[in-house]
Design an enzyme around this catalytic site. Structure first.
Site, short mmCIF file in Angstrom:
data_model
loop_
_atom_site.label_atom_id
_atom_site.label_comp_id
_atom_site.label_asym_id
_atom_site.label_seq_id
_atom_site.Cartn_x
_atom_site.Cartn_y
_atom_site.Cartn_z
N GLU A 198 -4.27 -6.25 15.08
CA GLU A 198 -3.76 -4.95 14.65
C GLU A 198 -4.88 -3.91 14.70
O GLU A 198 -4.64 -2.72 14.88
CB GLU A 198 -3.16 -5.04 13.23
N LYS A 212 0.84 -1.19 0.00
CA LYS A 212 0.00 0.00 0.00
C LYS A 212 0.88 1.25 0.00
O LYS A 212 0.68 2.17 -0.79
CB LYS A 212 -0.91 -0.03 1.23
N GLY A 235 -4.64 -1.57 4.98
CA GLY A 235 -3.86 -2.72 4.48
C GLY A 235 -4.51 -4.06 4.79
O GLY A 235 -4.63 -4.93 3.93
N ARG A 236 -4.97 -4.24 6.03
CA ARG A 236 -5.51 -5.55 6.41
C ARG A 236 -6.94 -5.75 5.92
O ARG A 236 -7.57 -6.77 6.21
CB ARG A 236 -5.40 -5.73 7.93
N GLU A 246 10.67 -4.61 4.27
CA GLU A 246 10.70 -6.02 3.89
C GLU A 246 10.36 -6.19 2.41
O GLU A 246 11.05 -6.89 1.67
CB GLU A 246 9.67 -6.81 4.72
O1 F6P Z 1 3.63 -2.46 9.68
C1 F6P Z 1 2.28 -2.75 9.64
C2 F6P Z 1 1.74 -2.53 8.28
O2 F6P Z 1 1.64 -1.17 8.01
C3 F6P Z 1 0.41 -3.22 8.10
O3 F6P Z 1 -0.64 -2.49 8.61
C4 F6P Z 1 0.37 -3.41 6.64
O4 F6P Z 1 -0.60 -4.35 6.27
C5 F6P Z 1 1.78 -3.88 6.40
O5 F6P Z 1 2.55 -3.11 7.27
C6 F6P Z 1 2.28 -3.72 4.99
O6 F6P Z 1 2.21 -2.40 4.55
P1 F6P Z 1 2.34 -2.01 3.03
O7 F6P Z 1 1.21 -2.64 2.30
O8 F6P Z 1 2.28 -0.52 3.00
O9 F6P Z 1 3.66 -2.53 2.53
#
Ligand code: F6P
Length: 538
Positions: free
Chosen positions: A343, A199, A257-258, A205
């Site tokens: 979360e 997102k 995101g979730r 990561e």
């Molecule tokens: O660190 C938590 C978080 O922000 C979650 O809420 C989210 O789903 C995940 O990291 C991944 O975030 P992104 O889709 O922005 O990479």
């Protein structure tokens, strides 16, 4: 604390003293009275301590906390995610009705429909061989993402494997290089499509894994970016990664995101099962949205699932809840629900900034049955902690010719909830020991180990078959459950500030481990751990 909660705690004391089984003796219709049916699913919460008085008090509590007002505000696009100033409209992604959905006075549906149509076209191209890699047809898809950009697609792709007729899907999430190496092993880079799902498009990561996979591909493919797509609400940053705009699928910041499986983040699922089955998945969720908005509170599945959750954790004080799908293909559902619930509702302050006057959301955990029975069910049946269980099972499996497996699976699921409620008394245990020939002190000693206290609550969600529509309903059911619990607790279920501090410190420690900074400001434990790593790495 409201009068409602004090009354509920009183009712809980009485309920605990009374137990669950007598409720079935008092009311021959109890199973029907404490169940809700909706569109191929039955939610049975009769094997709990709830009676009519407690249920009424819970419903009063929901009314007092204006759950319906907050629900209307969410669907109307009000910025109910107050700490981030955002609307909460993942429901727009599955709005197939043609009705407008407004954010800040602007209908977002044309954009949602346009993105869905682009996803469908792209998915068809990949599935039909129109979109190819350097080595020909795409055989494998890798979704790189973490948290909400991983757990939903991974869970749903596994759940719907009987419906797969597209490329194989793989997932890389962990920054541990082992994840990438193990997934990439044996794949042909020239026939892989890489989905970078983030997102924010800044998550360490995901960005680290995306760069690693791009390097892996570059060894065999001249222009790896041609085999990359991005799913993000930051289309510009995705573009900077080298992915052209026609292969970036965006979504609004009003999708958490979730809660994002319903839009671009669901692309791997769409590639696996096809756009038509994906639409069925959306249709199931949309049906659950309608039910949530329209059904009376006592007949409303998300509302009653939430109220039983609050009853067990905030009122009766049981610290965790186990999600136990008797469905191997839902093996990732507990992990998915951990993020969704923990979360969202793992917050210690209310929207007002005041400290909560009751526990936040519970620890959620679980594993599929029957495997869990041979691992941790011992504690669930005889441990000193009560763990409310949420069982799930389909009446029918997909495995033609293996009906006997499914009969055993369902029998085990039903047996567990019965055993938890019924238990086994000391007298029954003594009788068993007598039958096996034991006598006197040894009989007494052995009998005590075979007592099950019973009165352990559970709910069961049973459905006809785990198809795309049903999965959509189940996931939306849990999303709305989280909403109701959050609304009653008075917290913001849509931010996640609690993950930020660790991210910040990881940056500092990354610099320490790579020798760019020293650890002198750190506590002695952290310094000792750093030293240990440095000794082994130098
Ligand atoms: O660190 C938590 C978080 O922000 C979650 O809420 C989210 O789903 C995940 O990291 C991944 O975030 P992104 O889709 O922005 O990479």
């Amino acid at each position: 604390m409201s009068g409602g909660v004090a009354e509920l705690r009183q009712l809980a004391k009485l309920a605990e003293a009374r137990g669950i089984l007598p409720l079935f003796e008092e009311n021959q219709q109890r199973a029907a009275d404490f169940s809700i049916s909706f569109d191929g699913m039955l939610f049975d919460y009769s094997k709990t301590h709830l009676n009519v008085a407690a249920r009424t008090a819970l419903l009063d509590w929901a009314a007092e906390r204006d759950v319906s007002g907050r629900r209307a505000a969410m669907f109307a696009g009000a910025p109910i995610n107050e700490t981030e100033g955002r609307a909460v409209l993942h429901t727009a992604l599955r709005n197939l009705s043609g009705e407008p959905v407004e954010v800040d006075g602007r209908d977002v549906m044309p954009e949602v429909r346009d993105t869905l149509a682009r996803m469908q076209t792209f998915a068809e191209e990949v599935r039909s061989g129109g979109f190819v890699g350097a080595g020909g047809t795409i055989t494998d898809v890798i979704n790189i993402g973490i948290g909400g950009s991983h757990l939903g697609p991974d869970m749903a792709v596994r759940a719907l494997s009987p419906y797969h007729d597209g490329p194989r899907c793989h997932f890389i999430s962990n920054v541990d290089g082992a994840d990438a190496v193990d997934v990439l092993h044996g794949l042909d880079p020239a026939r892989v499509l890489v989905i970078v799902a983030s997102k924010s498009f800044t998550t360490t990561e995901t960005m680290t894994n995306a760069a690693t996979v791009r390097d892996w591909m570059a060894e065999k493919v001249e222009t790896p970016a041609a085999q990359f797509v991005a799913l993000s609400s930051d289309e510009e940053t995705a573009g900077q990664f080298g992915i052209p705009p026609d292969r970036v699928f965006g979504f609004g910041d009003w999708v958490g995101g979730r809660y994002s499986i319903w839009g671009p983040i669901g692309l791997s699922l769409m590639l696996a099962i096809g756009p038509e089955a994906f639409t069925d998945f959306l249709g199931g969720a949309e049906a659950m949205d309608r039910h949530f908005r329209e059904a009376e509170p006592a007949e409303n599945m998300p509302m009653m699932l939430a109220l039983t959750g609050l009853w067990h954790h905030q009122i009766m004080g049981f610290p965790t809840r186990a999600v136990l799908p008797y469905d191997q293909r839902l093996s990732k559902l507990p992990a998915y629900l951990q993020q969704l619930e923990m979360e969202s509702n793992g917050k210690r302050v209310a929207l007002s900034g005041e400290t909560l006057d009751m526990p936040s959301g519970p620890v959620v955990w679980g594993e599929p049955g029957t495997n869990g029975q041979h691992a941790f069910y011992q504690l669930i049946h005889q441990g000193t902690q009560v763990v409310p269980c949420e069982f799930m099972v389909a009446a029918q499996g997909h495995e033609a010719g293996l009906g006997h497996h499914h009969t055993l699976l369902v029998a085990n699921c039903l047996a567990q909830s019965e055993a938890l409620m019924r238990g086994r008394s000391l007298d029954e245990a003594r009788a068993l020991m007598a039958e096996s020939g034991l006598e006197a002190d040894e009989l007494e000693r052995q009998a005590r180990h075979r007592v099950f206290p019973g009165n352990r609550p559970s709910v069961t969600l049973i459905y006809d078959r785990l198809n795309p529509r049903r999965l959509g309903q189940i996931v939306a059911l849990y999303e709305h459950r989280v909403f109701v619990e959050g609304a009653i607790l008075g917290i913001n279920s849509y931010d996640q500030w609690g993950v930020e501090l660790g991210k910040l410190l990881a940056q500092e420690l990354g610099a320490v481990l790579s020798g760019e900074a020293n650890a002198q400001d750190k506590d002695s434990s952290t310094r000792q751990l750093v030293q240990f790593v440095q000794n082994w790495r130098s």
